[in-house]
Design an enzyme around this catalytic site. Structure first.
Site, short mmCIF file in Angstrom:
data_model
loop_
_atom_site.label_atom_id
_atom_site.label_comp_id
_atom_site.label_asym_id
_atom_site.label_seq_id
_atom_site.Cartn_x
_atom_site.Cartn_y
_atom_site.Cartn_z
NE ARG A 65 52.36 4.66 -7.75
CZ ARG A 65 51.08 4.30 -7.80
NH1 ARG A 65 50.65 3.28 -7.11
NH2 ARG A 65 50.23 4.96 -8.54
CB ILE A 92 49.05 0.30 -9.08
CG1 ILE A 92 47.79 0.03 -9.91
CG2 ILE A 92 50.28 -0.29 -9.76
CD1 ILE A 92 47.80 0.64 -11.28
CG HIS A 109 40.56 -8.97 -10.62
ND1 HIS A 109 40.74 -7.60 -10.53
CD2 HIS A 109 40.06 -9.19 -11.87
CE1 HIS A 109 40.39 -7.03 -11.66
NE2 HIS A 109 39.97 -7.97 -12.49
CD GLU A 174 35.19 -10.62 -5.03
OE1 GLU A 174 35.46 -10.13 -6.11
OE2 GLU A 174 35.05 -9.93 -3.99
C1 GAR Z 1 35.91 -6.89 -4.33
O1 GAR Z 1 34.90 -7.21 -5.24
C2 GAR Z 1 37.27 -7.20 -4.93
O2 GAR Z 1 37.26 -8.29 -5.80
C3 GAR Z 1 37.57 -5.93 -5.68
O3 GAR Z 1 37.10 -4.91 -4.86
C4 GAR Z 1 35.99 -5.39 -4.08
C5 GAR Z 1 36.27 -5.04 -2.64
O4 GAR Z 1 35.13 -5.20 -1.85
N1 GAR Z 1 38.97 -5.81 -5.94
C6 GAR Z 1 39.46 -5.32 -7.06
O5 GAR Z 1 38.77 -4.89 -7.96
C7 GAR Z 1 40.97 -5.33 -7.13
N2 GAR Z 1 41.40 -5.17 -8.46
P1 GAR Z 1 35.24 -5.22 -0.26
O6 GAR Z 1 36.00 -3.98 0.18
O7 GAR Z 1 33.82 -5.16 0.19
O8 GAR Z 1 35.92 -6.47 0.16
#
Ligand code: GAR
Length: 222
Positions: A65, A92, A109, A174
């Site tokens: 990592r 992570i 998130h 978002e």
């Molecule tokens: C989003 O909904 C973001 O909030 C989530 O992944 C998706 C990515 O979508 N992130 C997490 O769950 C992080 N813990 P995208 O690739 O279409 O932007």
């Protein structure tokens, strides 16, 4: 001139990346590079289409990592960005990586943190018959999804709600709050002292700045 550059880290479809691209001009920040740990991420094509420097750092090609993160750090630091923006980045990160970007590393998130850290947030919200759900832009610290909230958007869960419908509604929120969050941090209107978040020098509550699905666009007036 103020540093207005950001590096975006992705793993998947990149719709948040697209939203960050769409707001660049208006909000006066600049995406200087996109890094994906996943060679198949659709977001890479989005970066290419917009002429943004893009890199694949495939975690499976590194023995540890630490080595994987070192390779990403080298790329990020070569751009000296004001912010490092996780947009659907699904690995992570180790404390050593995070500590280099003290208060400059943020994440989006799909839940109202501190509720529902980790994966499958929509499923868990529905299973628990919650009345509200949403998303949070927050600082990244070594404990997963535990950094201070910067901005949160909430929605009321409807009767016929499904994971898919929640995914669509939450993502729409978002896109708006995350670009705004980037703008406000770049302009230093949102600042961080210790773990406390300030908006125009006024301390924000631990939820961060909050908007609802219906009042989302009012954040543009701030
Ligand atoms: C989003 O909904 C973001 O909030 C989530 O992944 C998706 C990515 O979508 N992130 C997490 O769950 C992080 N813990 P995208 O690739 O279409 O932007």
């Amino acid at each position: 001139m103020q540093n207005n550059t950001i590096v975006v880290l992705i793993s998947g479809t990149g719709t948040n990346l697209q939203a960050l691209i769409d707001s660049q001009k208006r909000y006066k920040y600049q995406i200087v590079a996109v890094i994906s740990n996943n060679p198949k991420a659709l977001g890479i094509a989005i970066a290419k289409k917009h002429g943004i420097n893009n890199f694949v750092v495939d975690h499976r090609k590194y023995q540890t990592r630490e080595l994987f993160e070192l390779a990403m750090s080298e790329i990020i630091n070569s751009y000296n960005p004001a912010l490092v923006v996780l947009a659907g980045f699904m690995r992570i990160l180790e404390p050593q990586f995070i500590s280099q970007f003290n208060n400059r590393l943020i994440n989006i998130h799909p839940s109202l943190l501190p509720k529902y850290k980790g994966l499958n947030t929509h499923k868990r919200v529905l299973r628990n018959k919650d009345k509200q759900h949403g998303c949070t832009a927050h600082l990244v610290i070594p404990e997963l999804d535990c950094g201070s909230n910067i901005v949160q958007a909430t929605l009321d869960i409807q009767e016929q709600e499904t994971e898919d419908s929640l995914n669509t509604r939450v993502k729409k929120m978002e896109y708006i709050i995350y670009a705004w969050c980037v703008k406000m941090l770049i302009q230093k209107r949102i600042t961080i002292n210790n773990k406390t978040i300030f908006l125009d020098s006024k301390k924000l509550p631990i939820t961060g700045y909050t908007v609802t699905e219906l009042s989302l666009h009012t954040i543009d007036d701030i």
